[in-house]
Scaffold this motif. Sequence first.
Motif, PDB file in Angstrom:
ATOM      1  N   ARG A   1       0.824  -1.087   0.086  1.00  0.00           N
ATOM      2  CA  ARG A   1       0.052   0.031   0.231  1.00  0.00           C
ATOM      3  C   ARG A   1       0.851   1.143  -0.010  1.00  0.00           C
ATOM      4  N   ILE A   2       1.848   1.236  -0.795  1.00  0.00           N
ATOM      5  CA  ILE A   2       2.703   2.187  -0.994  1.00  0.00           C
ATOM      6  C   ILE A   2       2.397   3.562  -1.550  1.00  0.00           C
ATOM      7  N   ALA A   3       2.179   4.746  -0.880  1.00  0.00           N
ATOM      8  CA  ALA A   3       1.679   5.725  -1.225  1.00  0.00           C
ATOM      9  C   ALA A   3       2.773   6.327  -2.420  1.00  0.00           C
ATOM     10  N   HIS A   4       1.982   7.584  -3.276  1.00  0.00           N
ATOM     11  CA  HIS A   4       2.669   8.367  -4.116  1.00  0.00           C
ATOM     12  C   HIS A   4       3.587   9.121  -3.536  1.00  0.00           C
ATOM     13  N   ALA A   5       3.409   9.511  -2.596  1.00  0.00           N
ATOM     14  CA  ALA A   5       3.916  10.731  -1.811  1.00  0.00           C
ATOM     15  C   ALA A   5       3.944  10.614  -0.004  1.00  0.00           C
ATOM     16  N   TYR A   6       5.307  10.952   0.495  1.00  0.00           N
ATOM     17  CA  TYR A   6       5.255  11.078   1.884  1.00  0.00           C
ATOM     18  C   TYR A   6       6.007  12.322   2.308  1.00  0.00           C
ATOM     19  N   LEU A   7       5.559  12.532   3.687  1.00  0.00           N
ATOM     20  CA  LEU A   7       5.973  13.771   4.282  1.00  0.00           C
ATOM     21  C   LEU A   7       6.593  13.305   5.640  1.00  0.00           C
ATOM     22  N   PHE A   8       8.000  13.095   5.765  1.00  0.00           N
ATOM     23  CA  PHE A   8       8.584  12.940   7.011  1.00  0.00           C
ATOM     24  C   PHE A   8       8.760  14.078   7.871  1.00  0.00           C
ATOM     25  N   GLU A   9       8.094  14.098   8.735  1.00  0.00           N
ATOM     26  CA  GLU A   9       8.403  15.336   9.645  1.00  0.00           C
ATOM     27  C   GLU A   9       8.475  15.166  11.033  1.00  0.00           C
ATOM     28  N   GLY A  10       9.730  15.889  11.565  1.00  0.00           N
ATOM     29  CA  GLY A  10      10.058  15.415  12.815  1.00  0.00           C
ATOM     30  C   GLY A  10      11.295  16.727  13.193  1.00  0.00           C
ATOM     31  N   GLY A  11      11.601  16.853  14.478  1.00  0.00           N
ATOM     32  CA  GLY A  11      12.595  17.551  14.607  1.00  0.00           C
ATOM     33  C   GLY A  11      14.058  17.329  14.332  1.00  0.00           C
TER      34      GLY A  11
ATOM     35  N   LYS B   1      15.345  11.069  10.607  1.00  0.00           N
ATOM     36  CA  LYS B   1      14.453  10.960   9.302  1.00  0.00           C
ATOM     37  C   LYS B   1      15.374  10.573   8.256  1.00  0.00           C
ATOM     38  N   GLN B   2      16.591  11.181   8.092  1.00  0.00           N
ATOM     39  CA  GLN B   2      17.510  10.637   6.890  1.00  0.00           C
ATOM     40  C   GLN B   2      17.736   9.258   6.901  1.00  0.00           C
ATOM     41  N   ALA B   3      17.971   8.741   8.277  1.00  0.00           N
ATOM     42  CA  ALA B   3      18.437   7.235   8.056  1.00  0.00           C
ATOM     43  C   ALA B   3      17.052   6.510   7.735  1.00  0.00           C
ATOM     44  N   VAL B   4      16.027   6.957   8.295  1.00  0.00           N
ATOM     45  CA  VAL B   4      14.884   6.104   8.056  1.00  0.00           C
ATOM     46  C   VAL B   4      14.306   6.071   6.492  1.00  0.00           C
TER      47      VAL B   4
ATOM     48  N   ALA C   1       7.415  10.123  -3.979  1.00  0.00           N
ATOM     49  CA  ALA C   1       8.244  11.320  -3.371  1.00  0.00           C
ATOM     50  C   ALA C   1       8.198  10.961  -1.860  1.00  0.00           C
ATOM     51  N   ILE C   2       9.409  11.648  -1.181  1.00  0.00           N
ATOM     52  CA  ILE C   2       9.548  11.709   0.065  1.00  0.00           C
ATOM     53  C   ILE C   2       9.947  12.930   0.242  1.00  0.00           C
ATOM     54  N   LEU C   3       9.013  13.928   1.234  1.00  0.00           N
ATOM     55  CA  LEU C   3       9.702  15.091   1.428  1.00  0.00           C
ATOM     56  C   LEU C   3       9.862  15.090   2.896  1.00  0.00           C
ATOM     57  N   LEU C   4      11.195  16.013   3.229  1.00  0.00           N
ATOM     58  CA  LEU C   4      11.600  15.751   4.669  1.00  0.00           C
ATOM     59  C   LEU C   4      11.626  17.263   5.124  1.00  0.00           C
ATOM     60  N   THR C   5      11.189  17.376   6.288  1.00  0.00           N
ATOM     61  CA  THR C   5      11.055  18.737   6.921  1.00  0.00           C
ATOM     62  C   THR C   5      11.095  18.530   8.627  1.00  0.00           C
ATOM     63  N   GLU C   6      11.711  19.704   8.883  1.00  0.00           N
ATOM     64  CA  GLU C   6      11.340  20.040  10.513  1.00  0.00           C
ATOM     65  C   GLU C   6      10.353  20.881  10.931  1.00  0.00           C
ATOM     66  N   LYS C   7       9.849  21.435   9.604  1.00  0.00           N
ATOM     67  CA  LYS C   7       8.573  22.556   9.901  1.00  0.00           C
ATOM     68  C   LYS C   7       7.562  22.290   8.933  1.00  0.00           C
ATOM     69  N   PRO C   8       6.774  21.445   9.309  1.00  0.00           N
ATOM     70  CA  PRO C   8       5.524  20.928   8.312  1.00  0.00           C
ATOM     71  C   PRO C   8       4.711  22.123   8.284  1.00  0.00           C
ATOM     72  N   TYR C   9       4.428  22.985   9.473  1.00  0.00           N
ATOM     73  CA  TYR C   9       3.593  24.093   9.120  1.00  0.00           C
ATOM     74  C   TYR C   9       4.120  25.003   7.954  1.00  0.00           C
ATOM     75  N   ALA C  10       5.143  24.957   7.631  1.00  0.00           N
ATOM     76  CA  ALA C  10       5.578  26.088   6.473  1.00  0.00           C
ATOM     77  C   ALA C  10       5.224  25.219   5.236  1.00  0.00           C
ATOM     78  N   ILE C  11       4.827  24.366   5.185  1.00  0.00           N
ATOM     79  CA  ILE C  11       4.463  23.525   3.636  1.00  0.00           C
ATOM     80  C   ILE C  11       2.959  24.035   3.388  1.00  0.00           C
TER      81      ILE C  11
ATOM     82  N   SER D   1       5.271  11.070  11.031  1.00  0.00           N
ATOM     83  CA  SER D   1       5.658  11.869  12.210  1.00  0.00           C
ATOM     84  C   SER D   1       6.620  11.166  12.817  1.00  0.00           C
ATOM     85  N   PHE D   2       7.742  11.758  13.302  1.00  0.00           N
ATOM     86  CA  PHE D   2       8.951  11.240  14.041  1.00  0.00           C
ATOM     87  C   PHE D   2       9.070  11.649  15.335  1.00  0.00           C
ATOM     88  N   PRO D   3       8.760  10.864  16.163  1.00  0.00           N
ATOM     89  CA  PRO D   3       8.981  11.471  17.934  1.00  0.00           C
ATOM     90  C   PRO D   3      10.549  11.547  17.885  1.00  0.00           C
ATOM     91  N   SER D   4      10.845  12.181  19.101  1.00  0.00           N
ATOM     92  CA  SER D   4      12.208  12.132  19.563  1.00  0.00           C
ATOM     93  C   SER D   4      12.784  11.104  20.179  1.00  0.00           C
TER      94      SER D   4
END
Length: 334
Positions: free
Chosen positions: A27-37, A42-45, A144-154, A166-169
Amino acid sequence: MIQSISEVLKLQPVVMKQLQMIYQKQRIAHAYLFEGGKGTGKQAVMRAFVKLLLCENPLQNVPCETCRGCRRFESGNHPNFMVVEPDGQDIKKDQILQVIMEMNKTSLEAGRKIYVIQRADRLNPSSANTLLKFLEEPEGQVHAILLTEKPYAILPTIRSRVQQISFPSIPRDERVKSLIQQGLTASMAATVSMVTNDIEEALVLAKDEQFAQARKTVLKLVEVAETNVHEAMLCVQEDWLPTFKEKEETELGLDLLLFAYRDLVAVKANPDAVCTYPDIMHFYQQRVLHVTYEQLSDKIQAILKAKQQLHRNMNRTLLMEQLMLNLQEGFSFV
């Protein structure tokens, strides 16, 4: 650097199992947003997930590491994978157009095509809208995989078209273990893991001679501040002020000092507590026999007050001399 899925699983078990389940059920989506501090892996995952998607012979939702797909990905030469970084301050429209062109090409390599957008919050209005159109009309096995520390800015319209992960600490004990595995002493790993959540940043900090000197100075000051105010004043003049010359450096020094007094509280409550400075555990265990929780609380408040005074541009020498008096007596600033 963390690379294998088994290592990443220890740092982000929930996220990795979620992605492995997505893969297992196809069930692989066409796009993901990896968001976390910063420092949440995020890079390793991302690398582990991309390798799994490109692997030709995965076993139990883990890449084989030996097929051509895995080898080409690790070498940085997989034709079906590309990464976009900000060009200067932002990600420009031409960069997204280049992605679209590459993803629409007939590839020499069969299988999925994957593009990663680093710091996706840096998409400018033009590039964001261009990407949005591409996300709205996905074709074939393009992901697509989008990475960000600021999801609110997208853009909300982009967020609505991607699956958010979402990536917890990362738990501190796991960060400490990882740092020790990468060559740090247990004492230094314990300290830098308090200063930053980012493992790569912690490794750099641990190898910085200036940071090592700062740590040494703080530990010396803690011991003399708890025994003799005159020695503490001398330590401030001879060690502290030459080490922490700038405002930012002084703030770091006060943070490191604060960690030490929090260690004392932890050790008083539990002699086997996990500390920021395990190398002075013997001092802690002796000192807590002669100080109350109330006194330790006053000392912590004194350091916090000193940080406030620092931001008000109080003279650093006067600030530290007053702090030494308050630490000796257990009183806070008036």
